[in-house]
Scaffold this active site. Structure first.
Site, short mmCIF file in Angstrom:
data_model
loop_
_atom_site.label_atom_id
_atom_site.label_comp_id
_atom_site.label_asym_id
_atom_site.label_seq_id
_atom_site.Cartn_x
_atom_site.Cartn_y
_atom_site.Cartn_z
N ASP A 73 47.24 18.77 36.51
CA ASP A 73 48.60 18.39 37.12
C ASP A 73 48.63 16.90 37.42
OD1 ASP A 73 50.79 18.46 38.39
OD2 ASP A 73 50.37 19.65 40.03
N ASP B 291 54.33 17.46 32.93
CA ASP B 291 53.17 17.26 33.64
C ASP B 291 52.23 18.26 34.20
OD1 ASP B 291 54.90 18.48 35.49
OD2 ASP B 291 54.73 16.88 37.01
N GLU B 292 52.37 19.46 33.70
CA GLU B 292 51.49 20.51 34.37
C GLU B 292 51.07 21.43 33.00
OE1 GLU B 292 52.00 23.38 37.54
OE2 GLU B 292 53.55 22.21 37.62
#
Lengths: 378, 367
Positions: free
Chosen positions: A36, A131-132
Site C-alpha cells: 500500500d 496504489d494498492e
C-alpha cells in the site's frame, strides 16, 4: 365492517443457515503480501516538487467547486484532514493547505512502474487500485522464499527507484495482509506468521474487519461484541441469524480465515461514468441532455474496453441536493442509449429535489459464461 | 338498462373480454367493461387503449330495457363463473349501481358513466382480407411463441403480418430465434406489412381458438380490425420497422439431419432437466447417423441422450438454449423434422419434413 387483519397463527422467524464444519485451520503455506503506497498521490506530487516537503498537501478538487480530498500527506492529516473530506472543510481546518489538482495520468504511469518492480518477485499480482495490490509470493524463489524479506526488498527498490514509500503487510491470507500493512504505516511493514494468527486476531477491533462498516459495527457493539475474541464466542448459527450471509463471513474472518485467492487479471465487471455538478441541476429537459452527453462518454469507454458484446444491464444513479441517492436499472444486452432516458425518468420521479450527481453505467457479463448469440448483427 | 340471461350465454364472451382488461390500471374506467343493451341484444367491450375486444351476443338474452353502463370487469366475471351451471341471471342498472341477481344471490356493483368509456378510433381499412379461422389460427400458432417480451427493441414485441400477392405470412422473433409461417394462395392484394402487438396476438388467438368460419381482417395505417362471428378485436399496430427477416433465414444451411420429432422432443425434455437453470444450454454432437445431446449444470450433474438419426456429413458440435428447441418441436406437428446445421457459430434451420409452410431459425449458444 372495519378494515382489519387476521392475527398470526404462529410467529415465524425466517432462519436460513447451512450447517458449517467448525474444523477450521489456518493455511500454513500461503504467503500474501499487501503493498500500500503511503498517501500515494501526495507522495508523487511532493517527489516532483520537493519545495512542498514538510508542509501540508492535499490532492483534490478546488474548495469552491465542491472538490473533495482524494489523498493528503501525513502533515495534513495532523489537522484532522482525511480523504473524501470536502475540500472547503479541509481548508477551514488548515488555511495554509497546499491544494494540488490530481494528475491521474501521471499517477497511473508511476503505478505501472511500481507494478514492474512487483513483477520481478511474482506474477500473481492483484491490483486493487493505483496504489494498492495483493501479491501472492507463495511460490516465489526470491529471498530464499521469505515473504518478509521480499516485502522489505520491494519497499527498498520502490523507494530507491521511484522515490515513493510503501507500507507492506505479510500474512497467510488477503484479509490479514491488508490489516498488517496498516500496522506500521507509513513506510513500515508487519508480518503475521501462521502461528501468530490466533493471538493477533483476538484483540482486533471488529470495525477493522473487511466488510464491517459503521452500521454493522454499531450492531455488533450493541451485542457487546468489541473485538474478534468476543465475536469468536458466537456460534455460526447465531451469526447467520443476525447478519445473514455476512454472518458466515464474520465467523471465518474473526478466526483469521480468508480463502479468497489472489486473482491476477481482475475481470471488468462494469463500466461507468459520473459527474458531480458545480451547481445542482433543476429537474428539466437539460438533465436529458446531460445524460446523453454522459452516455456518449460511456459508450466510448465500453468500446475502448472491448466489452460491447457483453453488456448485460444498464443503470443510472442520481444524487439529489439532500444527498439521497437513487439507482434505476434495466436488463438489456444491446447498445441502446435510449434506455437511459427511460431510467432517468424513473429515477427523477422518486424525488423533486435538484440533482447533484448523475452517473451512468453498464454491467458486463462474464466472458467465460455461456452466451446466446444474436440473430441480427446490428 | 336491464336484461336477463343464463350463466352459459355470457360466460365465454365475459371471459374473453375481461382478458383484455389489464389488472393494473391508471384510469379507473379501464378496469370496467362497457355493457350496451339494445333491442337486438347486448355487446360487451373491454379495452386497455391498445387492444379493444367487443363481444356481440343476441342469443339467449331477454332484454328488459335498453341502455348502457360500465361494470367492474374482473368482479363481474368472477361472480359470473362462480354461479351454478345453468343459473339464470338478471342485471339491472340503478343510479351508479349495477344489481346482479341470480337465485338467492344478489350483488351490487359500482358503475361508472358509459359516456366516459374510451373507444379506439379506428379508421376504415386500407387493406382487407378474408381468411378462415383455421388458417389464421395456424399462422399465429406457428409463430407467436417466438415473439419478444418487453424488449427495448419494441418492434420485436409483436408479430409481423405480411400480406403479399399470392401469400399471407406471419413472422416473430426475439432476436435469438425466429419463426415464420407462410400460407399460399390466400390473397391477391398488394403487398403490405403490419406489426401486431404481443397482447393483441395473444388475445386474438383466444378468440379464434375454437370456432371456425371466416374472418374479416381490415388493416389501416395504425390499426387492425378483426371480425370473427360475434367478436370484433381492434388493435393498435406497432409503429416500427420489423427487421429484415429474409436475411437471417439460412437458405442453404449445410447438412440436414432428419429425426423423429417425438423422440427428439423427449430427448431434449430429459436433457433439459440437468441444464443450467439460467442459461439452459445443451450441447448437440452430430456424427454419422447419431445425435448426442449433453447437458450439465453448475452442480456438475450431467445428462446424455443418444439418438439414432439420419445424418451424413461432418462431425459438428453446437450449443443451444434448449428452451428454443423445445418451443419449435412443440409447434411442429410433423412426424419427422429436418434440422440443417452448418457450424457452431451459425444459425440452424428447422422445418417439418413434408409440410413446409413453417420454418424456424435458432441461433446457437457459445458453450
Amino acid at each position: 365492517m372495519n378494515a382489519g387483519h387476521s392475527l398470526p397463527l404462529l410467529r415465524l422467524k425466517e432462519t436460513v443457515c447451512n450447517q458449517y464444519d467448525p474444523y477450521i485451520l489456518i493455511d500454513q503455506f500461503t504467503k500474501i503480501v499487501h503493498c500500500d503506497c503511503d498517501s500515494f498521490f501526495a507522495s508523487v506530487e511532493i517527489r516532483d516538487n520537493p519545495a512542498l516537503q514538510g508542509s501540508p498537501v492535499a490532492i483534490g478538487g478546488s474548495p469552491n467547486q465542491r472538490g473533495v480530498v482524494a489523498t493528503c500527506n501525513y502533515e495534513a492529516r495532523k489537522y484532522g484532514i482525511h480523504s473524501a473530506m470536502p475540500m472547503h472543510q479541509a481548508v477551514k481546518r488548515c488555511p495554509n493547505l497546499h491544494i494540488i489538482k490530481p494528475d491521474i495520468a501521471k499517477y497511473r504511469r508511476v503505478s505501472r512502474q511500481i507494478n514492474k518492480i512487483y513483477q520481478e518477485y511474482t506474477k500473481l499480482i492483484e491490483p486493487l487500485s493505483l496504489d494498492e495490490a495483493f501479491l501472492d509470493v507463495t511460490l516465489s524463489q526470491r529471498c530464499q522464499g521469505s515473504a518478509t524479506m521480499i516485502a522489505s526488498e520491494i519497499r527498498a527498490e520502490v523507494s530507491k527507484n521511484l522515490g515513493i514509500t510503501i507500507s507492506a503487510g505479510i500474512a497467510p491470507n488477503k484479509f490479514l495482509a491488508k490489516i498488517a500493512s496498516d500496522w506500521n504505516k507509513p513506510n513500515g511493514q508487519f508480518t503475521i506468521t501462521p502461528g501468530q494468527v490466533s493471538q493477533f486476531i483476538q484483540k482486533l477491533p471488529v470495525h477493522k474487519i473487511f466488510g464491517v462498516g459503521s452500521v454493522t459495527a454499531a450492531k455488533l457493539h450493541a451485542l457487546g461484541i468489541k473485538n474478534c475474541e468476543d465475536l469468536q464466542k458466537w456460534p455460526l448459527l447465531e451469526l447467520t441469524n443476525q447478519f445473514g450471509r455476512l454472518g458466515a463471513r464474520l465467523y471465518e474472518l474473526c478466526r483469521g480465515i480468508d480463502n479468497r485467492e489472489v486473482i491476477p487479471h481482475r475481470l471488468r465487471k462494469s463500466v461507468s461514468v459520473e459527474t458531480t455538478y458545480t451547481n445542482d441541476l433543476i429537474q428539466s429537459r437539460h438533465c436529458f441532455i446531460e445524460v446523453e452527453r454522459l452516455a456518449t462518454q460511456l459508450f466510448q469507454r465500453i468500446e475502448h474496453a472491448g466489452v460491447d458484446q457483453r453488456v448485460s444491464q444498464y443503470w443510472l444513479k442520481l444524487r439529489f441536493s439532500d444527498f439521497r441517492t437513487t439507482t434505476a436499472s434495466e436488463a438489456c444486452s444491446i447498445i441502446n442509449p435510449a434506455v437511459f432516458d427511460k431510467l432517468l425518468e424513473k429515477a427523477m420521479a422518486r424525488s423533486n429535489q435538484n440533482i447533484r450527481l448523475i452517473g451512468l453505467g453498464v454491467k458486463i457479463s462474464d466472458p467465460l459464461s455461456t452466451h446466446q448469440m444474436p440473430l441480427f448483427k446490428d | 338498462m336491464q336484461f336477463t340471461t343464463t350463466r352459459e350465454a355470457l360466460l365465454k364472451p365475459l371471459q374473453l373480454v375481461t382478458g383484455v382488461v389489464e389488472r393494473r390500471q391508471t384510469l379507473p374506467i379501464l378496469s370496467n367493461l362497457l355493457v350496451e343493451v339494445s333491442d337486438s341484444g347486448i355487446s360487451l367491450t373491454g379495452t386497455d387503449l391498445e387492444v379493444e375486444l367487443v363481444a356481440h351476443v343476441n342469443e339467449g338474452i331477454d332484454v328488459g330495457s335498453s341502455g348502457k353502463a360500465t361494470i367492474p370487469a374482473r368482479k363481474l366475471f368472477d361472480i359470473w363463473r362462480s354461479l351454478p351451471d345453468g343459473a339464470e341471471v338478471n342485471i339491472k342498472c340503478e343510479g351508479d349501481r349495477a344489481i346482479v341477481r341470480s337465485g338467492r344471490s344478489r350483488f351490487s356493483l359500482a358503475t361508472l358513466p358509459a359516456g366516459e368509456f374510451p373507444g379506439v378510433d379506428a379508421t376504415a381499412g386500407d387493406v382487407e382480407l378474408s381468411i378462415t379461422a383455421a388458417d389464421l389460427r395456424r399462422l399465429i400458432e406457428q409463430t407467436s411463441f417466438a415473439m419478444a417480451h418487453q424488449d427495448v427493441r419494441y418492434f420485436l414485441n409483436g408479430m409481423l403480418l405480411e400480406i403479399s400477392p399470392g401469400f399471407v405470412r406471419t413472422v416473430a422473433t426475439d432476436g435469438h430465434r425466429l419463426a415464420m409461417c407462410t400460407l399460399k394462395n390466400l390473397s391477391e392484394g398488394t403487398g403490405m406489412q403490419a406489426i401486431l402487438p404481443r397482447k393483441g396476438v395473444l388475445e386474438l388467438s383466444k378468440v379464434i381458438s375454437e370456432d371456425d368460419g371466416d374472418i374479416a381482417l381490415a388493416i389501416s395505417k395504425n390499426h387492425i380490425c378483426i371480425r370473427h362471428s360475434e367478436y370484433t378485436l381492434t388493435s393498435k399496430l406497432v409503429d416500427g420497422k420489423f427487421p429484415d427477416y429474409e436475411k437471417v433465414i439460412p437458405r442453404d444451411a449445410g447438412e440436414a439431419l432428419c429425426a423423429d420429432r417425438n423422440e427428439l422432443k423427449s430427448g431434449f425434455n430429459r436433457a433439459a432437466i440437468l441444464s443450467n437453470e439460467k442459461y439452459r444450454g445443451v450441447r448437440l454432437i452430430l456424427s454419422e447417423n447419431q445425435l448426442t445431446i449433453q447437458a450439465n449444470n453448475p452442480e456438475q450433474e450431467e445428462a446424455e441422450e443418444t439418438l439414432v438419426v439420419e445424418y451424413v456429413g461432418p462431425e459438428v458440435e453446437i450449443g443451444f438454449n434448449v428452451g428454443y428447441l423445445q418451443d419449435v418441436l412443440s409447434v411442429l406437428a410433423a412426424e419427422t423434422v429436418k434440422i440443417s446445421v452448418s457450424d457452431a457459430n451459425s444459425s440452424v434451420l428447422i422445418e417439418a419434413a413434408g409440410a413446409e409452410d413453417s420454418v424456424f431459425v435458432v441461433m446457437p449458444m457459445r458453450l
